[in-house]
Design an enzyme around this catalytic site. Sequence first.
Site, PDB file in Angstrom:
ATOM      1  N   THR A  51       0.728  -1.451  -0.019  1.00 51.82           N
ATOM      2  CA  THR A  51      -0.003  -0.047   0.212  1.00 51.82           C
ATOM      3  C   THR A  51       0.797   1.385  -0.097  1.00 51.82           C
ATOM      4  OG1 THR A  51      -1.539   1.197   1.439  1.00 51.82           O
ATOM      5  CG2 THR A  51      -0.032  -0.143   2.650  1.00 51.82           C
ATOM      6  N   ASP A  52       0.086   2.380  -0.537  1.00 52.90           N
ATOM      7  CA  ASP A  52       1.077   3.478  -0.399  1.00 52.90           C
ATOM      8  C   ASP A  52       1.155   4.259   0.990  1.00 52.90           C
ATOM      9  OD1 ASP A  52      -1.667   4.261   0.119  1.00 52.90           O
ATOM     10  OD2 ASP A  52      -1.773   5.921  -1.756  1.00 52.90           O
ATOM     11  N   GLU A  53       0.267   3.633   1.907  1.00 55.43           N
ATOM     12  CA  GLU A  53       0.270   4.094   3.397  1.00 55.43           C
ATOM     13  C   GLU A  53       1.506   3.993   3.999  1.00 55.43           C
ATOM     14  OE1 GLU A  53      -2.984   3.618   5.685  1.00 55.43           O
ATOM     15  OE2 GLU A  53      -4.655   3.558   4.164  1.00 55.43           O
ATOM     16  N   TYR A  85      -1.960  -0.211  11.115  1.00 53.57           N
ATOM     17  CA  TYR A  85      -1.979  -1.096   9.848  1.00 53.57           C
ATOM     18  C   TYR A  85      -0.778  -0.639   8.746  1.00 53.57           C
ATOM     19  CZ  TYR A  85      -3.479  -1.515   4.981  1.00 53.57           C
ATOM     20  OH  TYR A  85      -3.221  -1.785   3.463  1.00 53.57           O
ATOM     21  N   LYS A  96       2.150  -3.280   7.529  1.00 52.07           N
ATOM     22  CA  LYS A  96       2.457  -3.218   5.930  1.00 52.07           C
ATOM     23  C   LYS A  96       3.747  -3.047   5.600  1.00 52.07           C
ATOM     24  CE  LYS A  96       0.093  -4.580   3.073  1.00 52.07           C
ATOM     25  NZ  LYS A  96      -0.383  -5.840   2.254  1.00 52.07           N
TER      26      LYS A  96
END
Length: 355
Positions: free
Chosen positions: A133-135, A159, A163
Amino acid sequence: MTLLVTGGAGFIGSNFVLDWLAGTDEPVVNLDVLTYAGNRQNLAAVDGDARHIFVHGDIGDFALVSKLLAEHQPRAVLHFAAESHVDRSIHGPEDFIQTNIVGTFRLLEAVRAYHGQLPETAQNAFRFLHVSTDEVYGSLGSDDPAFSESSRYAPNSPYAASKAASDHLVRAYRHTYGLPVLTSNCSNNYGPYQFPEKLIPLVIHHALAGRALPVYGDGLQVRDWLYVGDHCAALRRMLDAGRIGETYNVGGCNEKTNLEVVRTLCTLLDELRPRADGQSYAMQIDFVADRPGHDRRYAIDAGKLERELGWRPAESFETGIRRTVRWYLDHPDWVEQVTSGAYREWVGRHYGAAA
Ligand code: NAD
Ligand code: DAU
């Protein structure tokens, strides 16, 4: 040839499996533990299809994963399985650590052992594609350039941190053991089969149910929205032609504030399923307390994927969001099934009785 897909009963994984089997005869072994977010109904279209082998199990079960690898001899693993909802990670991070970090580690261990004993040509052809993810990059200011593959990791939620940890493990398995890995870092997806805890399906579901449409804080946080089918197409390109050890950012070039997204959904619903009283669904918008540590802005520079692999999204936000609203309107049974007990318990706990 066979693919092993993890988390293929979830939102993106099931879209990937359906698209894959619509385009090729290569079988898919689909390993999913079926958490609240995993749903066999997403895969109803391939029920009874010999090319789809569903296995109910955990990525953290080393013995099971090793057995599946030995039995099916996949040429690639596509790793979607994860706990994926930021708000849930704030209420209870433990599952995120277990699945996203420990689970990914155990999966990598099983894959490393399998890869190590393959003949050289099969070893060279093998790929482990980690879907991230970009997060992991944290939050952008309003004038900052979009995230690139060299942006610094700065995850802000449990989260995102879990990741990021999984991305680091995947990278380390390349550098230390020579496992042929690729990692994608994608922006916010939307489309069919997304569990209605995420903004877009939640707003559609709540609007039709006459419930409040919760907008966190001032609603001016920005996300870069990508239609799920375009994400799946990017993953297929990476599998076919991505360079081993590389990461690729995937994004839609569709930066929108949350308020814009919610208003767009209200306008589409006003057109496609007007309220009985003739008023706009926008009257149901409710500004609620902000998410703790809420990232202000995400934006993806997907230039590397376009330059190297020729990928571009096929859907604009306007076409993709209309398709998505129509899909939810056309699939009330799916919505009804996934918004049963566990869903209601989550909504009550997170949004309170007013929701
Ligand atoms: P999802 O929550 O809809 O689905 C996750 C799936 O993984 C479910 O089917 C669940 O049952 C399964 N799963 C969970 N724990 C498991 C375990 N221990 N063993 C086996 N299966 C398990 O998630 P999603 O939105 O489809 O996201 C898929 C992947 O893509 C995730 O890794 C996520 O981080 C990443 N991602 C998501 C988005 C997005 O916008 N949704 C964007 C970028 C990246
Ligand atoms: O950027 C990629 C990420 O996108 C993925 O890695 C995650 O798995 C996926 O869940 C998504 O994370 P977000 O937190 O951005 O998605 P979510 O749909 O939960 O929220 C989108 C935005 O809408 C976010 O700014 C929070 C806001 N929001 C969300 C909900 C559920 C609201 O304002 N109200 C809500 O009720």
